[in-house]
Design a protein around this motif. Structure first.
Motif, PDB file in Angstrom:
ATOM      1  N   ASN A 101     -73.931  13.650 -11.897  1.00 46.73           N
ATOM      2  CA  ASN A 101     -72.893  13.153 -12.614  1.00 46.73           C
ATOM      3  C   ASN A 101     -73.245  11.637 -13.263  1.00 46.73           C
ATOM      4  O   ASN A 101     -72.450  10.768 -13.138  1.00 46.73           O
ATOM      5  N   VAL A 102     -74.572  11.607 -13.926  1.00 48.28           N
ATOM      6  CA  VAL A 102     -74.722  10.536 -14.456  1.00 48.28           C
ATOM      7  C   VAL A 102     -73.793  10.060 -15.724  1.00 48.28           C
ATOM      8  O   VAL A 102     -73.228   8.878 -15.663  1.00 48.28           O
ATOM      9  N   ALA A 103     -73.392  10.877 -16.235  1.00 49.56           N
ATOM     10  CA  ALA A 103     -72.298  10.555 -17.516  1.00 49.56           C
ATOM     11  C   ALA A 103     -70.961  10.152 -16.951  1.00 49.56           C
ATOM     12  O   ALA A 103     -70.361   9.366 -17.421  1.00 49.56           O
ATOM     13  N   GLU A 104     -70.527  10.872 -15.858  1.00 43.48           N
ATOM     14  CA  GLU A 104     -69.225  10.105 -15.066  1.00 43.48           C
ATOM     15  C   GLU A 104     -69.474   8.962 -14.899  1.00 43.48           C
ATOM     16  O   GLU A 104     -68.344   7.974 -14.988  1.00 43.48           O
ATOM     17  N   GLU A 120     -64.513   8.491  -7.737  1.00 35.88           N
ATOM     18  CA  GLU A 120     -64.978   8.524  -6.369  1.00 35.88           C
ATOM     19  C   GLU A 120     -65.826   9.860  -5.783  1.00 35.88           C
ATOM     20  O   GLU A 120     -66.797   9.662  -5.237  1.00 35.88           O
ATOM     21  N   ARG A 121     -65.271  11.160  -6.266  1.00 27.82           N
ATOM     22  CA  ARG A 121     -66.081  12.164  -6.064  1.00 27.82           C
ATOM     23  C   ARG A 121     -67.398  12.350  -6.926  1.00 27.82           C
ATOM     24  O   ARG A 121     -68.252  12.514  -6.262  1.00 27.82           O
ATOM     25  N   SER A 122     -67.361  11.857  -8.043  1.00 26.53           N
ATOM     26  CA  SER A 122     -68.570  11.754  -8.908  1.00 26.53           C
ATOM     27  C   SER A 122     -69.609  10.737  -8.165  1.00 26.53           C
ATOM     28  O   SER A 122     -70.910  11.021  -8.202  1.00 26.53           O
ATOM     29  N   ALA A 123     -69.365   9.681  -7.846  1.00 19.95           N
ATOM     30  CA  ALA A 123     -70.151   8.576  -7.169  1.00 19.95           C
ATOM     31  C   ALA A 123     -70.718   9.434  -5.698  1.00 19.95           C
ATOM     32  O   ALA A 123     -72.010   9.432  -5.662  1.00 19.95           O
ATOM     33  N   ALA A 172     -66.682   0.442  -9.303  1.00 19.47           N
ATOM     34  CA  ALA A 172     -67.836   0.585 -10.192  1.00 19.47           C
ATOM     35  C   ALA A 172     -68.760  -0.532  -9.696  1.00 19.47           C
ATOM     36  O   ALA A 172     -69.918  -0.542  -9.823  1.00 19.47           O
ATOM     37  N   GLN A 173     -68.351  -1.658  -9.330  1.00 17.69           N
ATOM     38  CA  GLN A 173     -69.323  -2.653  -8.815  1.00 17.69           C
ATOM     39  C   GLN A 173     -70.076  -2.421  -7.469  1.00 17.69           C
ATOM     40  O   GLN A 173     -71.132  -2.530  -7.191  1.00 17.69           O
ATOM     41  N   GLN A 174     -69.546  -1.517  -6.560  1.00 16.28           N
ATOM     42  CA  GLN A 174     -70.389  -1.116  -5.473  1.00 16.28           C
ATOM     43  C   GLN A 174     -71.207  -0.118  -5.948  1.00 16.28           C
ATOM     44  O   GLN A 174     -72.527  -0.118  -5.364  1.00 16.28           O
ATOM     45  N   TRP A 175     -71.020   0.758  -6.726  1.00 10.07           N
ATOM     46  CA  TRP A 175     -71.926   1.771  -7.202  1.00 10.07           C
ATOM     47  C   TRP A 175     -73.041   1.056  -8.133  1.00 10.07           C
ATOM     48  O   TRP A 175     -74.401   1.197  -8.135  1.00 10.07           O
ATOM     49  N   ARG A 176     -72.744  -0.043  -8.776  1.00  9.76           N
ATOM     50  CA  ARG A 176     -73.815  -0.760  -9.598  1.00  9.76           C
ATOM     51  C   ARG A 176     -74.674  -1.385  -8.583  1.00  9.76           C
ATOM     52  O   ARG A 176     -75.843  -1.205  -8.801  1.00  9.76           O
ATOM     53  N   ASN A 177     -74.322  -2.043  -7.881  1.00 15.50           N
ATOM     54  CA  ASN A 177     -75.134  -2.694  -6.859  1.00 15.50           C
ATOM     55  C   ASN A 177     -75.981  -1.595  -5.926  1.00 15.50           C
ATOM     56  O   ASN A 177     -77.244  -1.814  -5.695  1.00 15.50           O
ATOM     57  N   GLN A 178     -75.419  -0.676  -5.423  1.00 15.57           N
ATOM     58  CA  GLN A 178     -76.210   0.482  -4.992  1.00 15.57           C
ATOM     59  C   GLN A 178     -77.400   0.877  -5.663  1.00 15.57           C
ATOM     60  O   GLN A 178     -78.680   1.175  -5.411  1.00 15.57           O
ATOM     61  N   ILE A 179     -77.144   1.371  -6.912  1.00 14.30           N
ATOM     62  CA  ILE A 179     -78.122   2.037  -8.008  1.00 14.30           C
ATOM     63  C   ILE A 179     -79.127   0.731  -8.146  1.00 14.30           C
ATOM     64  O   ILE A 179     -80.343   1.315  -8.204  1.00 14.30           O
TER      65      ILE A 179
END
Length: 159
Positions: free
Chosen positions: A58-61, A133-136, A11-18
């Motif tokens: 996959n925005v909702a996921e 992970e797949r959703s990301a 979650a933190q990695q995705w948050r930083n990337q987005i």
């Protein structure tokens, strides 16, 4: 490492990337990027793509992942309630997602104690992590290289 730790890291990695992705897009379009926080980023992603594009991305996921991470980190009542709405299957009891001990005084889900007592407060498993992970991965494969952001919409969100 515990499953919760893996979820928090994802979650933190995705948050930083987005956050970085959106800031770069704003700079390229010469739009203001100060006062940009995750809630603003999430609201922008709720507005920008069409419903069909948001579904393929996959925005909702990814929003579920965010609320799950917030629930794990703090047991925050708002995050717990949002996650309960989106994924009631993650909770042991649908009637009382905030407190599984019967103690009505607590307003927080006691995730940390559950780790040490080996009694899961959340009903999540490795398959859930793999699905996130797949959703990301799908999110980043489907996202357009640039996002057209209207200055008026952005200023309204930042205002």
């Amino acid at each position: 490492m515990h499953l919760y730790t893996h979820i928090l890291m994802l979650a933190q990695q995705w948050r930083n990337q987005i956050y970085t992705f959106l800031q770069d897009n704003l700079k390229r379009q010469q739009l203001p990027s100060q006062n940009l926080n995750y809630r603003t980023v999430a609201r922008l992603f709720g507005m920008l793509p069409s419903a069909e594009v948001a579904k393929t991305m996959n925005v909702a996921e990814m929003q579920q992942l965010y609320y799950l991470a917030e629930t794990i980190k703090s047991g925050n009542e708002r995050a717990v309630q949002k996650l309960q709405q989106l994924r009631p299957d993650f909770f042991r009891s649908q009637a009382d997602p905030l407190d599984f001990s019967g103690n009505s005084l607590s307003s927080h889900l006691d995730v940390f104690t559950s780790v040490y007592t080996n009694q899961a407060a959340l009903l999540i498993n490795e398959l859930d992590l793999l699905n996130f992970e797949r959703s990301a991965q799908t999110f980043w494969q489907q996202i357009p290289e640039t996002l057209a952001i209207e200055q008026e919409s952005l200023l309204a969100l930042l205002g």
